[in-house]
Design a protein around this motif. Sequence first.
Motif, PDB file in Angstrom:
ATOM      1  N   ARG A 152      53.155  36.383  49.239  1.00 21.81           N
ATOM      2  CA  ARG A 152      53.016  37.839  49.137  1.00 21.81           C
ATOM      3  C   ARG A 152      54.197  38.395  48.343  1.00 21.81           C
ATOM      4  O   ARG A 152      55.052  39.099  48.883  1.00 21.81           O
ATOM      5  N   PRO A 153      54.222  38.118  47.062  1.00 17.65           N
ATOM      6  CA  PRO A 153      55.345  38.589  46.241  1.00 17.65           C
ATOM      7  C   PRO A 153      55.200  40.062  45.875  1.00 17.65           C
ATOM      8  O   PRO A 153      54.117  40.644  45.985  1.00 17.65           O
ATOM      9  N   ASP A 170      36.439  38.324  42.220  1.00 19.35           N
ATOM     10  CA  ASP A 170      35.772  39.490  42.800  1.00 19.35           C
ATOM     11  C   ASP A 170      35.664  39.412  44.323  1.00 19.35           C
ATOM     12  O   ASP A 170      35.017  40.262  44.939  1.00 19.35           O
ATOM     13  N   GLU A 171      36.299  38.413  44.931  1.00 18.50           N
ATOM     14  CA  GLU A 171      36.424  38.339  46.379  1.00 18.50           C
ATOM     15  C   GLU A 171      37.608  37.443  46.724  1.00 18.50           C
ATOM     16  O   GLU A 171      37.948  36.559  45.930  1.00 18.50           O
ATOM     17  N   PRO A 172      38.282  37.681  47.826  1.00 20.70           N
ATOM     18  CA  PRO A 172      37.981  38.674  48.874  1.00 20.70           C
ATOM     19  C   PRO A 172      38.258  40.117  48.451  1.00 20.70           C
ATOM     20  O   PRO A 172      37.696  41.048  49.014  1.00 20.70           O
ATOM     21  N   TYR A 173      39.152  40.326  47.460  1.00 19.47           N
ATOM     22  CA  TYR A 173      39.332  41.667  46.908  1.00 19.47           C
ATOM     23  C   TYR A 173      38.489  41.773  45.652  1.00 19.47           C
ATOM     24  O   TYR A 173      38.476  40.853  44.827  1.00 19.47           O
ATOM     25  N   LEU A 174      37.821  42.891  45.477  1.00 14.05           N
ATOM     26  CA  LEU A 174      36.961  43.086  44.320  1.00 14.05           C
ATOM     27  C   LEU A 174      37.772  43.654  43.153  1.00 14.05           C
ATOM     28  O   LEU A 174      37.884  44.868  42.985  1.00 14.05           O
ATOM     29  N   PHE A 175      38.367  42.757  42.366  1.00 11.88           N
ATOM     30  CA  PHE A 175      39.056  43.195  41.149  1.00 11.88           C
ATOM     31  C   PHE A 175      38.013  43.523  40.076  1.00 11.88           C
ATOM     32  O   PHE A 175      36.968  42.864  39.990  1.00 11.88           O
ATOM     33  N   THR A 176      38.313  44.537  39.276  1.00  7.13           N
ATOM     34  CA  THR A 176      37.428  44.943  38.185  1.00  7.13           C
ATOM     35  C   THR A 176      38.270  45.221  36.944  1.00  7.13           C
ATOM     36  O   THR A 176      39.513  45.162  36.988  1.00  7.13           O
ATOM     37  N   HIS A 177      37.625  45.565  35.857  1.00 10.59           N
ATOM     38  CA  HIS A 177      38.359  45.930  34.646  1.00 10.59           C
ATOM     39  C   HIS A 177      39.243  47.149  34.896  1.00 10.59           C
ATOM     40  O   HIS A 177      40.284  47.310  34.239  1.00 10.59           O
ATOM     41  N   ARG A 225      41.804  17.936  33.716  1.00 13.79           N
ATOM     42  CA  ARG A 225      42.194  18.122  32.321  1.00 13.79           C
ATOM     43  C   ARG A 225      43.703  18.327  32.207  1.00 13.79           C
ATOM     44  O   ARG A 225      44.325  18.905  33.103  1.00 13.79           O
ATOM     45  N   PRO A 226      44.295  17.923  31.098  1.00 11.08           N
ATOM     46  CA  PRO A 226      45.714  18.224  30.871  1.00 11.08           C
ATOM     47  C   PRO A 226      45.926  19.741  30.854  1.00 11.08           C
ATOM     48  O   PRO A 226      45.104  20.480  30.311  1.00 11.08           O
ATOM     49  N   ALA A 227      47.007  20.188  31.450  1.00  9.98           N
ATOM     50  CA  ALA A 227      47.275  21.620  31.528  1.00  9.98           C
ATOM     51  C   ALA A 227      47.586  22.193  30.150  1.00  9.98           C
ATOM     52  O   ALA A 227      48.436  21.666  29.421  1.00  9.98           O
ATOM     53  N   THR A 228      46.891  23.262  29.795  1.00 13.80           N
ATOM     54  CA  THR A 228      47.122  23.936  28.517  1.00 13.80           C
ATOM     55  C   THR A 228      47.527  25.390  28.706  1.00 13.80           C
ATOM     56  O   THR A 228      47.991  26.034  27.763  1.00 13.80           O
ATOM     57  N   LEU A 229      47.348  25.935  29.916  1.00 14.68           N
ATOM     58  CA  LEU A 229      47.682  27.324  30.204  1.00 14.68           C
ATOM     59  C   LEU A 229      48.298  27.444  31.596  1.00 14.68           C
ATOM     60  O   LEU A 229      48.028  26.621  32.472  1.00 14.68           O
ATOM     61  N   THR A 230      49.095  28.479  31.774  1.00 15.12           N
ATOM     62  CA  THR A 230      49.564  28.840  33.111  1.00 15.12           C
ATOM     63  C   THR A 230      48.849  30.113  33.548  1.00 15.12           C
ATOM     64  O   THR A 230      48.451  30.933  32.712  1.00 15.12           O
ATOM     65  N   ALA A 231      48.666  30.269  34.846  1.00 12.18           N
ATOM     66  CA  ALA A 231      47.925  31.436  35.335  1.00 12.18           C
ATOM     67  C   ALA A 231      48.485  31.918  36.662  1.00 12.18           C
ATOM     68  O   ALA A 231      49.056  31.158  37.452  1.00 12.18           O
ATOM     69  N   LEU A 232      48.289  33.191  36.899  1.00 12.08           N
ATOM     70  CA  LEU A 232      48.582  33.857  38.155  1.00 12.08           C
ATOM     71  C   LEU A 232      47.246  34.266  38.752  1.00 12.08           C
ATOM     72  O   LEU A 232      46.380  34.781  38.044  1.00 12.08           O
ATOM     73  N   ILE A 233      47.042  34.014  40.069  1.00  8.80           N
ATOM     74  CA  ILE A 233      45.741  34.265  40.679  1.00  8.80           C
ATOM     75  C   ILE A 233      45.897  35.154  41.916  1.00  8.80           C
ATOM     76  O   ILE A 233      46.031  34.670  43.044  1.00  8.80           O
ATOM     77  N   PRO A 234      45.879  36.480  41.740  1.00 16.77           N
ATOM     78  CA  PRO A 234      45.878  37.369  42.908  1.00 16.77           C
ATOM     79  C   PRO A 234      44.527  37.311  43.629  1.00 16.77           C
ATOM     80  O   PRO A 234      43.486  37.183  42.997  1.00 16.77           O
ATOM     81  N   VAL A 235      44.574  37.417  44.946  1.00 16.06           N
ATOM     82  CA  VAL A 235      43.330  37.506  45.723  1.00 16.06           C
ATOM     83  C   VAL A 235      43.293  38.782  46.558  1.00 16.06           C
ATOM     84  O   VAL A 235      42.281  39.067  47.207  1.00 16.06           O
ATOM     85  N   TRP A 236      44.383  39.558  46.530  1.00 15.16           N
ATOM     86  CA  TRP A 236      44.428  40.819  47.264  1.00 15.16           C
ATOM     87  C   TRP A 236      45.512  41.694  46.665  1.00 15.16           C
ATOM     88  O   TRP A 236      46.417  41.187  45.974  1.00 15.16           O
ATOM     89  N   ARG A 237      45.389  42.990  46.897  1.00 12.38           N
ATOM     90  CA  ARG A 237      46.459  43.921  46.528  1.00 12.38           C
ATOM     91  C   ARG A 237      46.638  44.935  47.653  1.00 12.38           C
ATOM     92  O   ARG A 237      45.743  45.153  48.461  1.00 12.38           O
ATOM     93  N   ARG A 238      47.819  45.558  47.659  1.00 12.35           N
ATOM     94  CA  ARG A 238      48.208  46.491  48.757  1.00 12.35           C
ATOM     95  C   ARG A 238      48.160  45.799  50.116  1.00 12.35           C
ATOM     96  O   ARG A 238      47.390  46.233  50.987  1.00 12.35           O
ATOM     97  N   PRO A 239      48.925  44.770  50.380  1.00 12.16           N
ATOM     98  CA  PRO A 239      49.943  44.196  49.498  1.00 12.16           C
ATOM     99  C   PRO A 239      49.351  43.122  48.594  1.00 12.16           C
ATOM    100  O   PRO A 239      48.258  42.602  48.855  1.00 12.16           O
ATOM    101  N   TRP A 240      50.100  42.747  47.580  1.00 19.43           N
ATOM    102  CA  TRP A 240      49.669  41.676  46.693  1.00 19.43           C
ATOM    103  C   TRP A 240      49.744  40.331  47.410  1.00 19.43           C
ATOM    104  O   TRP A 240      50.732  40.022  48.076  1.00 19.43           O
ATOM    105  N   VAL A 241      48.673  39.575  47.305  1.00 17.93           N
ATOM    106  CA  VAL A 241      48.606  38.202  47.829  1.00 17.93           C
ATOM    107  C   VAL A 241      48.076  37.335  46.700  1.00 17.93           C
ATOM    108  O   VAL A 241      47.124  37.707  46.011  1.00 17.93           O
ATOM    109  N   VAL A 242      48.723  36.185  46.481  1.00 18.89           N
ATOM    110  CA  VAL A 242      48.299  35.303  45.395  1.00 18.89           C
ATOM    111  C   VAL A 242      48.014  33.899  45.923  1.00 18.89           C
ATOM    112  O   VAL A 242      48.460  33.517  47.003  1.00 18.89           O
TER     113      VAL A 242
END
Length: 253
Positions: free
Chosen positions: A185-186, A203-210, A139-156
Amino acid sequence: MLPVDDLGEPVLLDQPRRVVSLVPSITEAVAVSVPGALAGATDYCTHPSDLDVARVGGSKYPDVDEVLSLKPDLVIANSEENRAEDVDRLRANGVNVWVTEAPKTVPMALESLRRLFALGWDLEPSWLTEAEALWRDVRPATLTALIPVWRRPWVVVGRDTFATDVLRRLGIENVYASDEERYPRPSLEELNDKRPDLVILPDEPYLFTHEDGPESFPGLPYALVNGRHLTWYGPSLVDAKASLQRALDYGQG
């Protein structure tokens, strides 16, 4: 002439009857497509949910002795997730090892699986052809996104990754898609400077929640998504598109 795996290594494939899979998404694919063929899998092979086979430890650090004790006629590994020394040891003990390459796109992943099933079992699973049809278009891009997969440290999620291509096919451009690293790892300050339209939290590999994750990106909309649907390639791709779209629509809403 023997068939070759994704890395070009020859592998004897002749209707394998005792398979150990070290790749969770491929474990699910084999279990669904060739019932009874799996003799072992990693502790992280969570699907199918009723999978009842011997466990051989983690994906990156499997118990090679345990794998050998299962007397497999095929072990399935991945070039990014599994260590070369473990693959070499299995081969030195006479075990056939099929090594897959970490897929950069949905078509690349499905083509790799198509080769495995065609060469190993002369089989084309119905879920594979259905997934190819579902994910064919971009699809044509309509949004930009950041996708973390871990924190402490942050990995995207960065460049040349399966998840980046999945989102691209849903019209979402990863703000780290052109980064030099596949998994940068910004700092959190750098992440917030990006100001994407949406933060996607799996929700994986890091389980992000609200309660764990969104507070780090004040003022930015976020979507909690099924990590398996974002990163696994196999039968889950049939349900992944609708699942991800619902979560993304809810996050934007």
